[in-house]
Design a protein around this motif. Structure first.
Motif, short mmCIF file in Angstrom:
data_model
loop_
_atom_site.label_atom_id
_atom_site.label_comp_id
_atom_site.label_asym_id
_atom_site.label_seq_id
_atom_site.Cartn_x
_atom_site.Cartn_y
_atom_site.Cartn_z
N GLN A 88 -16.53 -20.05 32.38
CA GLN A 88 -17.12 -19.11 31.43
C GLN A 88 -16.18 -18.87 30.25
N PRO A 89 -16.74 -18.58 29.07
CA PRO A 89 -15.89 -18.26 27.91
C PRO A 89 -15.14 -16.96 28.15
N VAL A 90 -13.96 -16.86 27.57
CA VAL A 90 -13.08 -15.72 27.79
C VAL A 90 -12.66 -15.08 26.48
N CYS A 91 -12.04 -13.93 26.63
CA CYS A 91 -11.41 -13.23 25.53
C CYS A 91 -9.93 -13.09 25.87
N LEU A 92 -9.05 -13.36 24.90
CA LEU A 92 -7.61 -13.25 25.09
C LEU A 92 -7.05 -12.24 24.11
N ALA A 93 -6.12 -11.41 24.58
CA ALA A 93 -5.50 -10.41 23.72
C ALA A 93 -3.99 -10.46 23.90
N ALA A 94 -3.28 -10.20 22.82
CA ALA A 94 -1.82 -10.06 22.86
C ALA A 94 -1.47 -8.76 22.14
N VAL A 95 -0.54 -8.01 22.74
CA VAL A 95 -0.10 -6.74 22.16
C VAL A 95 1.42 -6.73 22.07
N ASP A 96 1.94 -5.82 21.24
CA ASP A 96 3.39 -5.66 21.16
C ASP A 96 3.86 -4.76 22.30
N ALA A 97 5.13 -4.43 22.33
CA ALA A 97 5.70 -3.66 23.43
C ALA A 97 5.09 -2.25 23.55
N SER A 98 4.55 -1.72 22.46
CA SER A 98 3.94 -0.39 22.52
C SER A 98 2.47 -0.45 22.94
N GLY A 99 1.92 -1.66 22.99
CA GLY A 99 0.51 -1.83 23.35
C GLY A 99 -0.41 -2.00 22.15
N ALA A 100 0.16 -2.06 20.95
CA ALA A 100 -0.65 -2.26 19.74
C ALA A 100 -1.08 -3.72 19.62
N LEU A 101 -2.31 -3.92 19.23
CA LEU A 101 -2.88 -5.25 19.13
C LEU A 101 -2.14 -6.12 18.11
N ILE A 102 -1.80 -7.34 18.55
CA ILE A 102 -1.20 -8.34 17.67
C ILE A 102 -2.21 -9.44 17.39
N TYR A 103 -2.92 -9.87 18.43
CA TYR A 103 -3.81 -11.01 18.31
C TYR A 103 -4.95 -10.87 19.30
N LEU A 104 -6.15 -11.22 18.86
CA LEU A 104 -7.33 -11.18 19.72
C LEU A 104 -8.19 -12.40 19.43
N TYR A 105 -8.68 -13.04 20.48
CA TYR A 105 -9.55 -14.19 20.32
C TYR A 105 -10.68 -14.11 21.33
N ARG A 106 -11.91 -14.20 20.85
CA ARG A 106 -13.08 -14.23 21.73
C ARG A 106 -13.76 -15.58 21.56
N MET A 107 -13.82 -16.33 22.65
CA MET A 107 -14.46 -17.64 22.61
C MET A 107 -15.94 -17.48 22.31
N ASP A 108 -16.53 -18.50 21.67
CA ASP A 108 -17.96 -18.50 21.43
C ASP A 108 -18.68 -18.31 22.76
N GLY A 109 -19.64 -17.40 22.78
CA GLY A 109 -20.42 -17.16 23.97
C GLY A 109 -19.86 -16.10 24.90
N ALA A 110 -18.64 -15.65 24.63
CA ALA A 110 -18.06 -14.59 25.46
C ALA A 110 -18.68 -13.25 25.06
N PRO A 111 -19.13 -12.46 26.03
CA PRO A 111 -19.73 -11.17 25.71
C PRO A 111 -18.75 -10.26 24.97
N GLU A 112 -19.26 -9.46 24.05
CA GLU A 112 -18.43 -8.57 23.25
C GLU A 112 -17.65 -7.57 24.12
N ARG A 113 -18.20 -7.19 25.27
CA ARG A 113 -17.54 -6.22 26.14
C ARG A 113 -16.17 -6.72 26.64
N LEU A 114 -15.97 -8.03 26.62
CA LEU A 114 -14.71 -8.60 27.09
C LEU A 114 -13.55 -8.25 26.18
N ILE A 115 -13.84 -7.92 24.94
CA ILE A 115 -12.77 -7.55 23.99
C ILE A 115 -12.00 -6.35 24.53
N ALA A 116 -12.72 -5.29 24.87
CA ALA A 116 -12.07 -4.08 25.36
C ALA A 116 -11.35 -4.32 26.68
#
Length: 130
Positions: free
Chosen positions: A20-48
């Motif tokens: 299944q398509p996935v969503c990947l997230a990277a954050v800094d040491a405080s938890g602030a978003l650095i990078y987010l990628y949602r594969m085509d077809g991955a449900p939007e809910r996977l972002i959160a």
């Protein structure tokens, strides 16, 4: 390897394995978003979910699977931590340079076990910095 490049190679692996398509997230040491990628077809809910996994791993400094075990062992709930962004779903890993926490990554979209495996691959690619 940059976070973006590490994400791209992880996405390439994920797209080739037939899962299944996935969503990947990277954050800094405080938890602030650095990078987010949602594969085509991955449900939007996977972002959160992916972001929550990365955030929790960064804020707690441990893999989310370990955090989940702590909750169970100590009979705690997520509410006890007074942070509504926390999740106990496996698939989040902290990133360290030596002893220093530098950030975390999270993956969501497959079974929890598969999320953990992809998350480990994503983290390893960032660590190698090739």
């Amino acid at each position: 390897m940059t976070v973006a490049a590490a994400c791209q190679t992880t996405v390439e692996l994920a797209s080739q394995d037939g899962g299944q398509p996935v969503c990947l997230a990277a954050v800094d040491a405080s938890g602030a978003l650095i990078y987010l990628y949602r594969m085509d077809g991955a449900p939007e809910r996977l972002i959160a979910i992916a972001l929550g996994k990365a955030y929790t791993a960064a804020r707690m400094g441990v893999p989310t699977a370990m955090f989940r075990q702590r909750l169970l062992k100590e009979q705690l709930s997520l509410a006890d931590f007074l942070d509504d962004k926390f999740t106990s779903l496996p698939g989040g890993l902290p990133l360290f340079e030596g002893e220093r926490l530098i950030g975390a990554v999270g993956v969501s979209g497959r079974t929890l076990e598969d999320d953990v495996v992809l998350c480990q691959r994503f983290a390893e690619r960032i660590r190698t910095r090739e």
